[in-house]
Write an enzyme that holds these catalytic residues in place. Structure first.
Site, PDB file in Angstrom:
ATOM      1  N   ARG A   1      12.102  -2.421  10.815  1.00  0.00           N
ATOM      2  CA  ARG A   1      10.968  -1.876  11.571  1.00  0.00           C
ATOM      3  C   ARG A   1      10.739  -2.708  12.824  1.00  0.00           C
ATOM      4  NH1 ARG A   1       5.756  -0.317   7.973  1.00  0.00           N
ATOM      5  NH2 ARG A   1       4.743  -1.284   9.762  1.00  0.00           N
TER       6      ARG A   1
ATOM      7  N   ARG B   1      -9.092   1.719   9.570  1.00  0.00           N
ATOM      8  CA  ARG B   1      -8.650   0.336   9.759  1.00  0.00           C
ATOM      9  C   ARG B   1      -9.615  -0.432  10.664  1.00  0.00           C
ATOM     10  NH1 ARG B   1      -2.494   0.708   8.801  1.00  0.00           N
ATOM     11  NH2 ARG B   1      -1.632  -1.239   9.569  1.00  0.00           N
TER      12      ARG B   1
ATOM     13  N   ARG C   1      11.249  -7.039   4.030  1.00  0.00           N
ATOM     14  CA  ARG C   1      11.199  -5.667   4.529  1.00  0.00           C
ATOM     15  C   ARG C   1      11.858  -5.577   5.905  1.00  0.00           C
ATOM     16  NH1 ARG C   1       5.446  -2.722   4.921  1.00  0.00           N
ATOM     17  NH2 ARG C   1       5.311  -3.563   7.012  1.00  0.00           N
TER      18      ARG C   1
ATOM     19  N   ARG D   1      -0.112  -9.087  13.292  1.00  0.00           N
ATOM     20  CA  ARG D   1      -0.694  -7.999  12.487  1.00  0.00           C
ATOM     21  C   ARG D   1      -1.618  -8.553  11.404  1.00  0.00           C
ATOM     22  NH1 ARG D   1       4.430  -5.585  10.738  1.00  0.00           N
ATOM     23  NH2 ARG D   1       3.266  -4.165   9.432  1.00  0.00           N
TER      24      ARG D   1
ATOM     25  N   LYS E   1       0.834  -1.213   0.000  1.00  0.00           N
ATOM     26  CA  LYS E   1       0.000   0.000   0.000  1.00  0.00           C
ATOM     27  C   LYS E   1       0.866   1.260   0.000  1.00  0.00           C
ATOM     28  CE  LYS E   1      -2.249  -0.799   3.829  1.00  0.00           C
ATOM     29  NZ  LYS E   1      -1.544  -2.034   4.255  1.00  0.00           N
TER      30      LYS E   1
HETATM   31  P1  AMP Z   1       1.428   0.471   8.875  1.00  0.00           P
HETATM   32  O1  AMP Z   1       2.701   1.226   8.619  1.00  0.00           O
HETATM   33  O2  AMP Z   1       0.262   1.013   8.109  1.00  0.00           O
HETATM   34  O3  AMP Z   1       1.595  -1.014   8.709  1.00  0.00           O
HETATM   35  O4  AMP Z   1       1.061   0.711  10.416  1.00  0.00           O
HETATM   36  C1  AMP Z   1       1.949   0.335  11.449  1.00  0.00           C
HETATM   37  C2  AMP Z   1       1.213   0.281  12.763  1.00  0.00           C
HETATM   38  O5  AMP Z   1       0.663   1.562  13.086  1.00  0.00           O
HETATM   39  C3  AMP Z   1       0.016  -0.665  12.827  1.00  0.00           C
HETATM   40  O6  AMP Z   1       0.395  -2.009  13.077  1.00  0.00           O
HETATM   41  C4  AMP Z   1      -0.771  -0.074  13.980  1.00  0.00           C
HETATM   42  O7  AMP Z   1      -0.156  -0.373  15.233  1.00  0.00           O
HETATM   43  C5  AMP Z   1      -0.601   1.415  13.756  1.00  0.00           C
HETATM   44  N1  AMP Z   1      -1.649   1.985  12.871  1.00  0.00           N
HETATM   45  C6  AMP Z   1      -1.494   2.475  11.615  1.00  0.00           C
HETATM   46  N2  AMP Z   1      -2.653   2.918  11.126  1.00  0.00           N
HETATM   47  C7  AMP Z   1      -3.584   2.684  12.095  1.00  0.00           C
HETATM   48  C8  AMP Z   1      -4.986   2.904  12.200  1.00  0.00           C
HETATM   49  N3  AMP Z   1      -5.691   3.452  11.193  1.00  0.00           N
HETATM   50  N4  AMP Z   1      -5.612   2.550  13.343  1.00  0.00           N
HETATM   51  C9  AMP Z   1      -4.925   2.019  14.378  1.00  0.00           C
HETATM   52  N5  AMP Z   1      -3.599   1.762  14.350  1.00  0.00           N
HETATM   53  C10 AMP Z   1      -2.929   2.100  13.213  1.00  0.00           C
END
Ligand code: AMP
Length: 209
Positions: free
Chosen positions: A133, A88, A127, A144, A13
């Site tokens: 990360r 989300r 990654r 996740r 994404k």
């Molecule tokens: P991402 O980089 O999009 O994979 O997000 C990394 C982490 O940020 C996720 O595993 C969540 O802990 C948190 N996160 C990102 N977006 C959201 C969201 N819309 N709602 C809640 N937690 C989020």
């Protein structure tokens, strides 16, 4: 244009959001990046979010909504946005919906990234090696993916029922995926223009700032 991306972690994404945003001159709003920024800057919001992010859990809805709101308001005034990683949960989707309808705007498209679990696990392991990360360990990755299934998956039906869900196959060369997505968005834009839909007037509400 207002587009949101739905897909499991590792579906690409972020990569595609950056490319689409550049192509259509839209703002890219990535909640994961925003949260990592808050954590790196050691803000109060970042300190609260850190434990959730590190465990691979979702950060509480209120925090994410607060973090996202002003950026969405600004991007909306400036021509549109790609939301990468938000909403989300159904609660976030409902909040976004209430907020947007109160202002006479709505999402144009919800793009679903479809990809198999084996491919995802392989990508996420790659990654983890490259980016280091904190939430890309094998155990957290599996968690996740479960969180995606239980909390984000219901959004697919939510946006399908609203008639704005578009599925895209997120496997294959990155350029080919970008081309497929751009074609969908160009098609949508042309159709909206043909239907006489123009960008809705934006009513500025100081309470949004
Ligand atoms: P991402 O980089 O999009 O994979 O997000 C990394 C982490 O940020 C996720 O595993 C969540 O802990 C948190 N996160 C990102 N977006 C959201 C969201 N819309 N709602 C809640 N937690 C989020």
């Amino acid at each position: 244009m207002r587009v949101l991306l739905i897909g499991p972690p590792g579906a690409g994404k972020g990569t595609q959001a950056a490319r689409i945003a550049a192509h259509f001159d839209l703002a890219q709003i990535a909640t994961g990046d925003l949260l990592r920024g808050e954590i790196a800057a050691d803000t109060q919001l970042g300190r609260t979010a850190k434990g959730y992010v590190d465990r691979g859990d979702l950060v509480p809805d209120e925090l994410v909504i607060t973090l996202t709101k002003a950026r969405v308001v600004k991007a909306n005034r400036e021509g549109g946005y790609i939301l990468d990683g938000y909403p989300r949960t159904l609660a976030q989707a409902e909040a976004a919906h209430r907020w947007a309808t109160a202002r006479g705007v709505s999402f144009d498209l919800a793009l679903l990234f479809e990809i198999g679990t084996d491919e995802l696990l392989a990508r996420l392991a790659g990654r983890a090696r490259q980016e280091g990360r904190s939430d890309d360990t094998e155990q957290t990755i599996r968690h996740r993916l479960e969180v995606f299934q239980s909390q984000t998956y219901p959004l697919i039906d939510y946006y399908r029922q609203r008639g704005i869900l578009v599925r895209t196959e997120a496997v294959g060369p990155v350029d080919a995926i970008t081309e497929r997505i751009c074609a969908v968005l160009h098609w949508h834009k042309a159709r909206a223009l043909a239907a006489g839909a123009d960008r809705p007037e934006w009513t500025f509400d100081p309470a949004d700032e």
